[in-house]
Design a protein around this motif. Structure first.
Motif, PDB file in Angstrom:
ATOM      1  N   PRO A  83     -54.393 -32.510 -10.370  1.00 53.47           N
ATOM      2  CA  PRO A  83     -54.190 -31.093 -10.672  1.00 53.47           C
ATOM      3  C   PRO A  83     -55.397 -30.456 -11.358  1.00 53.47           C
ATOM      4  O   PRO A  83     -55.499 -29.237 -11.419  1.00 53.47           O
ATOM      5  CB  PRO A  83     -52.966 -31.089 -11.588  1.00 53.47           C
ATOM      6  CG  PRO A  83     -52.958 -32.451 -12.209  1.00 53.47           C
ATOM      7  CD  PRO A  83     -53.505 -33.383 -11.182  1.00 53.47           C
ATOM      8  N   TYR A  84     -56.293 -31.287 -11.887  1.00 53.33           N
ATOM      9  CA  TYR A  84     -57.525 -30.790 -12.487  1.00 53.33           C
ATOM     10  C   TYR A  84     -58.703 -31.364 -11.714  1.00 53.33           C
ATOM     11  O   TYR A  84     -58.707 -32.545 -11.342  1.00 53.33           O
ATOM     12  CB  TYR A  84     -57.650 -31.200 -13.955  1.00 53.33           C
ATOM     13  CG  TYR A  84     -56.556 -30.672 -14.853  1.00 53.33           C
ATOM     14  CD1 TYR A  84     -55.952 -29.439 -14.616  1.00 53.33           C
ATOM     15  CD2 TYR A  84     -56.143 -31.397 -15.963  1.00 53.33           C
ATOM     16  CE1 TYR A  84     -54.949 -28.964 -15.441  1.00 53.33           C
ATOM     17  CE2 TYR A  84     -55.145 -30.932 -16.799  1.00 53.33           C
ATOM     18  CZ  TYR A  84     -54.554 -29.710 -16.536  1.00 53.33           C
ATOM     19  OH  TYR A  84     -53.558 -29.243 -17.362  1.00 53.33           O
ATOM     20  N   ALA A 103     -59.489 -31.736 -20.375  1.00 55.87           N
ATOM     21  CA  ALA A 103     -58.098 -31.752 -19.896  1.00 55.87           C
ATOM     22  C   ALA A 103     -57.148 -31.281 -20.991  1.00 55.87           C
ATOM     23  O   ALA A 103     -56.196 -30.528 -20.729  1.00 55.87           O
ATOM     24  CB  ALA A 103     -57.725 -33.150 -19.427  1.00 55.87           C
ATOM     25  N   LEU A 106     -57.196 -27.474 -21.217  1.00 59.34           N
ATOM     26  CA  LEU A 106     -56.394 -26.813 -20.191  1.00 59.34           C
ATOM     27  C   LEU A 106     -54.902 -27.002 -20.451  1.00 59.34           C
ATOM     28  O   LEU A 106     -54.105 -26.086 -20.210  1.00 59.34           O
ATOM     29  CB  LEU A 106     -56.769 -27.352 -18.813  1.00 59.34           C
ATOM     30  CG  LEU A 106     -58.161 -26.964 -18.303  1.00 59.34           C
ATOM     31  CD1 LEU A 106     -58.457 -27.649 -16.974  1.00 59.34           C
ATOM     32  CD2 LEU A 106     -58.300 -25.446 -18.155  1.00 59.34           C
ATOM     33  N   GLU A 107     -54.524 -28.172 -20.946  1.00 59.50           N
ATOM     34  CA  GLU A 107     -53.114 -28.403 -21.263  1.00 59.50           C
ATOM     35  C   GLU A 107     -52.643 -27.460 -22.366  1.00 59.50           C
ATOM     36  O   GLU A 107     -51.518 -26.966 -22.332  1.00 59.50           O
ATOM     37  CB  GLU A 107     -52.923 -29.856 -21.704  1.00 59.50           C
ATOM     38  CG  GLU A 107     -53.065 -30.879 -20.591  1.00 59.50           C
ATOM     39  CD  GLU A 107     -51.859 -30.898 -19.678  1.00 59.50           C
ATOM     40  OE1 GLU A 107     -50.749 -31.187 -20.160  1.00 59.50           O
ATOM     41  OE2 GLU A 107     -52.029 -30.611 -18.474  1.00 59.50           O
ATOM     42  N   PRO A 110     -52.662 -22.554 -21.346  1.00 56.83           N
ATOM     43  CA  PRO A 110     -52.201 -22.289 -19.969  1.00 56.83           C
ATOM     44  C   PRO A 110     -52.753 -21.005 -19.371  1.00 56.83           C
ATOM     45  O   PRO A 110     -52.679 -20.815 -18.155  1.00 56.83           O
ATOM     46  CB  PRO A 110     -50.680 -22.226 -20.120  1.00 56.83           C
ATOM     47  CG  PRO A 110     -50.434 -21.960 -21.568  1.00 56.83           C
ATOM     48  CD  PRO A 110     -51.551 -22.606 -22.313  1.00 56.83           C
ATOM     49  N   GLY A 113     -57.993 -20.775 -16.704  1.00 61.34           N
ATOM     50  CA  GLY A 113     -58.025 -21.450 -15.410  1.00 61.34           C
ATOM     51  C   GLY A 113     -59.155 -22.444 -15.272  1.00 61.34           C
ATOM     52  O   GLY A 113     -59.050 -23.405 -14.503  1.00 61.34           O
ATOM     53  N   PHE A 164     -61.544 -27.334 -13.649  1.00 58.78           N
ATOM     54  CA  PHE A 164     -60.667 -26.213 -13.323  1.00 58.78           C
ATOM     55  C   PHE A 164     -59.369 -26.711 -12.710  1.00 58.78           C
ATOM     56  O   PHE A 164     -59.266 -27.857 -12.249  1.00 58.78           O
ATOM     57  CB  PHE A 164     -61.364 -25.214 -12.396  1.00 58.78           C
ATOM     58  CG  PHE A 164     -61.956 -25.798 -11.142  1.00 58.78           C
ATOM     59  CD1 PHE A 164     -61.187 -26.050 -10.006  1.00 58.78           C
ATOM     60  CD2 PHE A 164     -63.320 -26.090 -11.085  1.00 58.78           C
ATOM     61  CE1 PHE A 164     -61.731 -26.568  -8.851  1.00 58.78           C
ATOM     62  CE2 PHE A 164     -63.884 -26.624  -9.923  1.00 58.78           C
ATOM     63  CZ  PHE A 164     -63.085 -26.866  -8.808  1.00 58.78           C
ATOM     64  N   ARG A 165     -58.393 -25.817 -12.719  1.00 54.96           N
ATOM     65  CA  ARG A 165     -57.099 -26.133 -12.134  1.00 54.96           C
ATOM     66  C   ARG A 165     -57.217 -26.108 -10.608  1.00 54.96           C
ATOM     67  O   ARG A 165     -57.707 -25.137 -10.022  1.00 54.96           O
ATOM     68  CB  ARG A 165     -56.048 -25.123 -12.605  1.00 54.96           C
ATOM     69  CG  ARG A 165     -55.888 -25.084 -14.122  1.00 54.96           C
ATOM     70  CD  ARG A 165     -54.821 -24.088 -14.556  1.00 54.96           C
ATOM     71  NE  ARG A 165     -54.887 -23.871 -15.993  1.00 54.96           N
ATOM     72  CZ  ARG A 165     -54.298 -24.650 -16.906  1.00 54.96           C
ATOM     73  NH1 ARG A 165     -53.581 -25.695 -16.499  1.00 54.96           N
ATOM     74  NH2 ARG A 165     -54.419 -24.385 -18.193  1.00 54.96           N
ATOM     75  N   GLY A 167     -55.100 -25.572  -8.452  1.00 53.10           N
ATOM     76  CA  GLY A 167     -54.352 -24.471  -7.860  1.00 53.10           C
ATOM     77  C   GLY A 167     -55.184 -23.231  -7.625  1.00 53.10           C
ATOM     78  O   GLY A 167     -54.839 -22.400  -6.772  1.00 53.10           O
TER      79      GLY A 167
END
Length: 337
Positions: A83-84, A103, A106-107, A110, A113, A164-165, A167
Motif C-alpha cells: 500500500p506504500y 511509513a 503516513l500511518e 491520513p 498522500g 507515497f500511497r 492508491g
C-alpha cells in the motif's frame, strides 16, 4: 507493507551499497522491486541483482529491455504489491530507519498522500555547488504549505526520498513518459489534484551526485524542460487563485526571465508588465510591455505578481521586499524561478 521501487541501469559499482542500506532497515515488511532497464555493462549489473535476489527473498528482480527511467518506473508501479511505495535509486543510500519513519508518518497523518524527508548531499559541495544549493533549498521545505507554495520554482522533492500511497496512482495516474522530468511532472499533477505532501524533518537519505546521473545527462532534465512542463500547471493554478486573472505582472525583466514567463501566455495568461531594478531596462517597453522600477510597486491588492528572478539569493530578497509592501505569498504573488 512497503514496495521499494528501484530502477537500475549499469549500476554495478553503486548498487551493492544501495541494497545494503535497504537490507539494514528496521522496518521488516518490505519488498524491493528491482528493475534492470536493459543494462549493457557485460552482465555486471545483472550479476549484482541476481546475487542479491539469491540471498534475500525480499528482492524481486525484473530484467527489462531498455526503455528509459519513466517507462521503467511506470512498469514497476504495476508490480508493486504494498500500500506504500518508496522510491530509491541505485546510487543512493538511506538510513536504517528510513522506511520505518516514513511509513509511520503516513500511518499517523491520513491527510498526507506523499512523504519525503531531508537528504544529505553525497557529492562535492564545491564542484557541484548548484546541486548542493538546490538540495539546501529543498531541505528547507518540510510542511505541506511550504512545498505547495514553492513547487513552481523547482522540484521541491528529491525523487529518491519519497514514499507515497499506492492508491494515488489509481486515482491520479503514475509516471508519464514525455519530454520532461517525470518526477516533477508527477508532483505537479498530484498537487493540482489536491494531494498534500510533507517531509520527515530528518536526513534519512544520502543523495549522491555521480557524474553520469540522469539529471546531468538526460535532456529531459534541462532547465528549459522544467519551465515548459510547469507553465501549464502554473497557468491553471493562477486561473483558480489570481483575482485579476488572466492578467499578471512579472518581477524581473531580463531576457531569460521574459522567455520563461512568456510560456504562460501559451496557456491563456496575459502579462501586463515587468518590474525590475536595472536602469537599462526601467522606463522602456520590452515585448510590448512596460518596464517599471520595482520601488514604484504599489501596495498589495492591486495586482498579482509572479517572480521569475532566478539569481542566487534573489528569491529571499524579493520575498522580503514584497512582504514589506503587504504582499502575501500565494494570495498576492508566487515565486516561479
Amino acid at each position: 507493507m512497503i514496495s521499494v521501487l528501484m530502477p537500475v541501469r549499469n549500476a554495478a559499482a553503486t548498487l551493492p551499497a544501495a541494497l545494503h542500506s535497504l537490507f539494514c532497515q528496521t522496518h521488516p515488511d518490505f519488498e524491493i522491486v528491482l528493475l534492470d532497464d536493459g543494462s549493457d555493462d557485460g552482465g555486471a549489473t545483472r550479476g549484482v541483482i541476481a546475487a542479491a535476489a539469491g540471498c534475500d527473498s525480499r528482492v524481486r528482480p525484473f530484467f527489462l529491455p531498455h526503455r528509459g527511467i519513466a517507462a521503467t518506473l511506470a512498469h514497476g508501479l504495476g508490480l508493486c504489491r504494498g500500500p506504500y511505495v518508496a522510491r530509491h535509486d541505485a546510487d543512493d543510500t538511506c538510513r536504517a530507519d528510513r522506511l520505518e519513519k516514513q511509513a509511520a508518518y503516513l500511518e499517523n497523518h491520513p491527510d498526507i498522500g506523499l512523504v519525503s524527508c531531508l537528504a544529505a548531499f553525497g557529492g562535492d559541495p564545491e564542484r557541484a555547488a548548484g546541486y548542493k544549493n538546490h538540495l539546501d533549498w529543498a531541505n528547507s521545505l518540510t510542511t505541506p504549505e511550504a512545498i505547495a507554495l514553492e513547487r513552481f520554482r523547482e522540484s521541491p522533492l528529491p525523487h529518491p526520498t519519497v514514499m507515497f500511497r499506492a492508491g494515488l496512482v489509481r486515482e491520479h495516474g503514475g509516471y508519464a513518459d514525455g519530454p520532461f522530468p517525470e518526477d516533477y511532472e508527477l508532483w505537479l499533477r498530484w498537487m493540482e489534484a489536491g494531494v498534500r505532501m510533507a517531509k520527515v524533518p530528518e536526513p534519512l537519505v544520502t543523495w549522491n551526485d555521480p557524474p553520469d546521473r540522469l539529471s546531468r545527462t538526460d535532456p529531459r532534465y534541462d532547465p528549459a524542460r522544467f519551465h515548459a512542463v510547469k507553465a501549464g500547471y502554473l497557468a491553471r493554478h493562477l486561473e483558480r487563485t489570481n483575482p485579476f486573472h488572466p492578467v499578471i505582472e512579472v518581477l524581473g525583466a531580463g531576457r531569460v526571465t521574459r522567455r520563461r514567463a512568456e510560456r504562460l501566455c501559451d496557456h491563456g495568461v496575459v502579462i501586463g508588465g515587468w518590474w525590475d531594478i536595472d536602469p537599462r531596462k526601467v522606463g522602456k517597453v520590452v515585448g510590448g510591455r512596460p518596464v517599471r522600477h520595482r520601488d514604484e510597486l504599489p501596495p498589495a491588492g492591486s495586482r498579482f505578481l509572479v517572480s521569475y528572478v532566478a539569481s542566487r539569493g534573489a528569491a529571499q530578497e524579493i520575498a522580503a521586499f514584497v512582504a514589506a509592501r503587504g504582499y502575501v505569498p500565494g494570495r498576492d504573488y508566487l515565486p516561479a524561478a
